[in-house]
Write an enzyme that holds these catalytic residues in place. Structure first.
Site, PDB file in Angstrom:
ATOM      1  N   LYS A 144       0.865  -1.191   0.000  1.00 36.32           N
ATOM      2  CA  LYS A 144       0.000   0.000   0.000  1.00 36.32           C
ATOM      3  C   LYS A 144       0.901   1.240   0.000  1.00 36.32           C
ATOM      4  O   LYS A 144       1.087   1.900   1.029  1.00 36.32           O
ATOM      5  CB  LYS A 144      -0.949  -0.052   1.214  1.00 36.32           C
ATOM      6  CG  LYS A 144      -2.297   0.617   0.975  1.00 36.32           C
ATOM      7  CD  LYS A 144      -3.315   0.218   2.016  1.00 36.32           C
ATOM      8  CE  LYS A 144      -4.516   1.138   2.082  1.00 36.32           C
ATOM      9  NZ  LYS A 144      -5.305   1.341   0.880  1.00 36.32           N
ATOM     10  N   GLU A 176      -8.244  -5.470  -9.878  1.00 30.60           N
ATOM     11  CA  GLU A 176      -9.037  -4.806  -8.830  1.00 30.60           C
ATOM     12  C   GLU A 176      -9.521  -3.466  -9.363  1.00 30.60           C
ATOM     13  O   GLU A 176      -9.433  -3.203 -10.563  1.00 30.60           O
ATOM     14  CB  GLU A 176      -8.186  -4.629  -7.575  1.00 30.60           C
ATOM     15  CG  GLU A 176      -6.928  -3.816  -7.807  1.00 30.60           C
ATOM     16  CD  GLU A 176      -6.057  -3.665  -6.563  1.00 30.60           C
ATOM     17  OE1 GLU A 176      -6.549  -3.832  -5.440  1.00 30.60           O
ATOM     18  OE2 GLU A 176      -4.868  -3.346  -6.744  1.00 30.60           O
TER      19      GLU A 176
HETATM   20  N1  PLP Z   1      -7.415  -2.042  -3.759  1.00 32.84           N
HETATM   21  C1  PLP Z   1      -6.914  -0.787  -3.758  1.00 32.84           C
HETATM   22  C2  PLP Z   1      -6.000  -0.361  -4.860  1.00 32.84           C
HETATM   23  C3  PLP Z   1      -7.254   0.102  -2.718  1.00 32.84           C
HETATM   24  O1  PLP Z   1      -6.744   1.352  -2.698  1.00 32.84           O
HETATM   25  C4  PLP Z   1      -8.143  -0.336  -1.702  1.00 32.84           C
HETATM   26  C5  PLP Z   1      -8.536   0.533  -0.595  1.00 32.84           C
HETATM   27  O2  PLP Z   1      -8.460   1.703  -0.591  1.00 32.84           O
HETATM   28  C6  PLP Z   1      -8.657  -1.636  -1.763  1.00 32.84           C
HETATM   29  C7  PLP Z   1      -8.246  -2.473  -2.798  1.00 32.84           C
HETATM   30  C8  PLP Z   1      -9.598  -2.144  -0.709  1.00 32.84           C
HETATM   31  O3  PLP Z   1      -8.929  -2.472   0.487  1.00 32.84           O
HETATM   32  P1  PLP Z   1      -9.665  -2.377   1.890  1.00 32.84           P
HETATM   33  O4  PLP Z   1     -10.868  -3.258   1.816  1.00 32.84           O
HETATM   34  O5  PLP Z   1      -8.670  -2.878   2.874  1.00 32.84           O
HETATM   35  O6  PLP Z   1     -10.038  -0.935   2.087  1.00 32.84           O
END
Ligand code: PLP
Length: 289
Positions: A144, A176
């Site tokens: 992240k 995603e």
């Molecule tokens: N994928 C990306 C690129 C994201 O930035 C996020 C969340 O902001 C997610 C997936 C979803 O992750 P989470 O469910 O932990 O918020």
């Protein structure tokens, strides 16, 4: 009140030096943690993902999990709202501009929390629209990282046509969304792409799969071809701030019958129920039934 390097202060008073490597190189990582009834949601999992991101950029975790828990408790107390979302950001600190890691430089640690607003009833009833685009990000999307320029540009493709999200396709397969995970439903089976270096392992993604397993909702984790997205009966988007949302229009064409479907309704209700029992009540038990 925000937290910056050991102190709480109003956001207007918070500054970082221009040589911060977050500013210069995007050299840092972040987490977003939803808070319900002043309790962080799935904190252990978020802290585990934080550690994974720190390991991914070879940056030492500045705190133990216990220290994080205590600090985040202070952040929640110092901010308004029963429901909040915490944004936590760590960079490799301030140093003379040079790509190589600086020696003995403390990281910059920034945390803010804002009120968490539920997606509007209207949007949940109508569903949202999305567009597709080629996933041209780096190949460590499991980290992240704060360097989000590709995500920013990809998300803007959706904003440009008044859509909510951009769904990403790499080499013909679903990865995603630009800031979310994506599920599809086909022939009464919930399909999720497998976790890999090509997507962020979403905390909400995990909750949705746990809810499906616990409630006998047929589901499968496997690669999803682009064509399957286009002929899906339903498309679902998940993230910490949006929870579960139906995508009913993809590239300007209706998804299924163009309305939120039964898998969305079921999983959304289960998610709300899960929150009500685990977050609004006073148990921190994991999902068991
Ligand atoms: N994928 C990306 C690129 C994201 O930035 C996020 C969340 O902001 C997610 C997936 C979803 O992750 P989470 O469910 O932990 O918020």
């Amino acid at each position: 009140m925000i937290y910056l390097n050991g102190k709480f202060m109003p956001i207007e008073e918070a500054f970082v030096p221009v040589l911060d490597r977050g500013f210069i190189f995007g050299d840092g990582i972040y987490e977003v943690i939803p808070v319900y009834s002043r309790k962080p949601f799935r904190l252990a999992e978020h802290l585990m993902r934080l550690q994974h991101s720190l390991d991914g950029i070879r940056l030492k975790n500045p705190f133990s999990n216990e220290e994080w828990r205590n600090l985040l408790e202070q952040v929640i107390i110092n901010n308004d709202g029963e429901d909040q979302y915490i944004y936590l950001h760590i960079t490799r600190g301030v140093a003379k501009r040079d790509h190589a890691f600086p020696a003995n430089v403390p990281p910059t640690i920034f945390i803010m929390s804002n009120p968490l607003l539920q997606p509007s009833e209207e949007l949940l009833k109508s569903g949202a629209s999305a567009v597709t685009a080629n996933d041209n990000r780096w190949i460590r999307c499991d980290v992240k990282a704060i360097s989000l320029l590709p995500n920013v540009l990809l998300r803007q493709l959706a904003v440009d046509v008044q859509a909510l999200e951009t769904i990403l396709i790499r080499n013909g397969f679903l990865t995603e969304g630009s800031a979310s995970n994506i599920f599809i439903v086909k022939d009464k089976i919930l399909l999720a792409p497998p976790k890999s270096n090509l997507m962020l392992p979403g905390i909400t993604y995990d909750v949705v799969l746990e809810l499906a397993a616990a409630n006998q909702i047929p589901h499968e984790i496997r690669e999803i071809h682009e064509i399957e997205i286009r002929i899906a009966d339903e498309i679902l988007l998940t993230s910490s701030t949006k929870e579960i949302m139906p995508i009913t229009l993809l590239d300007n064409k209706p998804v299924g019958d163009g309305k939120p479907g039964e898998f969305f309704r079921r999983l959304h209700a289960l998610y709300q129920e899960y929150k009500a029992t685990h977050m609004r009540g006073h148990t921190t038990d994991r999902l068991t039934s």
